[in-house]
Design an enzyme around this catalytic site. Structure first.
Site, PDB file in Angstrom:
ATOM      1  N   HIS A 207       5.375   4.981  -4.849  1.00 30.20           N
ATOM      2  CA  HIS A 207       4.449   4.757  -4.124  1.00 30.20           C
ATOM      3  C   HIS A 207       4.952   3.879  -3.289  1.00 30.20           C
ATOM      4  O   HIS A 207       5.870   2.994  -2.442  1.00 30.20           O
ATOM      5  CB  HIS A 207       3.768   4.260  -4.916  1.00 30.20           C
TER       6      HIS A 207
ATOM      7  N   CYS B  66      -3.439   3.121  -6.874  1.00 29.19           N
ATOM      8  CA  CYS B  66      -1.663   3.746  -6.113  1.00 29.19           C
ATOM      9  C   CYS B  66      -0.667   5.199  -6.747  1.00 29.19           C
ATOM     10  O   CYS B  66      -0.197   5.399  -7.000  1.00 29.19           O
ATOM     11  CB  CYS B  66      -1.687   2.810  -6.342  1.00 29.19           C
TER      12      CYS B  66
ATOM     13  N   ASN C   9       0.285   1.294   3.483  1.00 31.85           N
ATOM     14  CA  ASN C   9       0.394   1.624   1.450  1.00 31.85           C
ATOM     15  C   ASN C   9      -1.210   2.429   2.017  1.00 31.85           C
ATOM     16  O   ASN C   9      -2.365   1.932   2.039  1.00 31.85           O
ATOM     17  CB  ASN C   9      -0.175   0.236   1.223  1.00 31.85           C
TER      18      ASN C   9
END
Length: 332
Positions: A259, A126, A289
């Site tokens: 993020h 990520c 996500n």
């Protein structure tokens, strides 16, 4: 006087942004119905309360990360006012590559119809886009490249265990891209990257291909509480570090793009930086996500909506499996 001593400093700036989401949008209610068929209980209320996620996009079975990266890259190139032939560096951040090798970047290069420039993948989960952007910035500053295509692209739906409601509701598929170009004025003001392999086990996919079969565990595993505690701590520290490097303070940040993992982590980071939540760019509610794609997706959405304007100061932050984290402070 030598030529090197008279030349102007070389910097990099974002010239254009782009993104792409696969057409299939799955709301929490729709995902809950799908899970219920396998006896897994969850609900829209449960997911929203814990994550802030309301929907995500899943790619069709035949669609790969490079397939998602292609329209995102084309949109970024159009936004920058250049063509693929002008690019001399392609970096793709992904944890879900099309194949073991070659790189997803090389496959994207072929789909763009160009050849010759350097093309490689970055794997920092990520944090991948922050890592890739930092590498591209360094290569442009050194003169190794002049125009770089930096992409985050993921098909995380392929590595989700749909019998684990604590993880399968969190992730989605998508791609985001930027074109980074050489400039006489600073665009990327400061960046910093970190990793701590001692925390590998809290977020991982511990499978591998061996002897023609997948060995180990091929699905994502996560210690949610462990990730949460570590993420909030390291994001504040790295944010303050890049601000100090750039000679800036919390008050100089116009927009924060963390993020897009969990609204609680994102809001917690903003509060630690004494920022109004109005300055927090949020797309996790609609995208879930998307790992390395999440920051460039959110950046492109904010630029195209008119929120982020030229000349504003933007802080990008990523944190992910590895355990990796980093930040980029930029003048957009």
């Amino acid at each position: 006087m030598s030529a090197s001593s008279t030349s102007s400093p070389r910097y990099s700036r974002i010239l254009g942004t782009g993104s792409f989401l696969p057409p299939q949008r799955l709301s929490n209610a729709e995902l809950s119905e799908r899970l219920a068929r396998d006896g897994i209980e969850t609900s829209d209320e449960w997911i929203v309360e814990r994550t802030g996620i309301r929907a995500r996009h899943f790619a069709a079975p035949e669609v790969t990360s490079s397939d998602l990266a292609l329209p995102a890259a084309r949109a970024a190139l159009e936004s920058a006012g250049i063509t693929a032939e002008d690019i001399d560096l392609i970096i793709v951040a992904t944890s879900t590559p099309d194949m073991v090798f070659p790189s997803t970047a090389a496959l994207l290069q072929r789909k763009l119809g160009v050849a010759g420039c350097a093309a490689f993948d970055v794997q920092a989960v990520c944090s991948g886009f922050v890592y890739a952007l930092t590498v591209a910035d360094a290569m442009i500053k050194s003169g190794a490249a002049s125009k770089a295509l930096v992409v985050g692209a993921e098909v995380f739906s392929r590595i989700l265990d749909f019998k684990d409601r604590t993880t399968c509701v969190l992730f989605g598929d998508g791609a985001g891209a930027v074109v980074l170009g050489a400039s006489e004025t600073p665009g990327i003001l400061a960046s910093e990257l970190h990793a701590d392999g001692r925390h590998v086990d809290i977020l991982c996919v511990p499978g591998q291909v061996a002897g023609g079969a997948v060995t180990g565990h091929p699905f994502l595993k996560m210690d949610g509480q462990g990730v949460f505690k570590l993420a909030v701590s390291v994001l504040e520290k790295v944010a303050r570090s890049v601000l100090e490097k750039a000679g800036k303070t919390d008050a100089d940040i116009d927009w924060l793009i963390p993020h897009q993992a969990n609204i609680r982590i994102m809001q917690g980071t903003a509060k630690k930086l004494r920022m109004s939540l109005d300055k927090l760019i949020v797309t996790v509610d609609e995208h879930g996500n998307t790992s390395a794609a999440s920051i460039p997706l959110a950046l492109d959405a904010a630029v195209r909506s008119g929120k982020i304007q030229r000349g504003q100061t933007v802080l990008l932050e990523g944190v992910g499996g590895g355990f990796t984290w980093g930040a980029v402070l930029l003048d957009f």
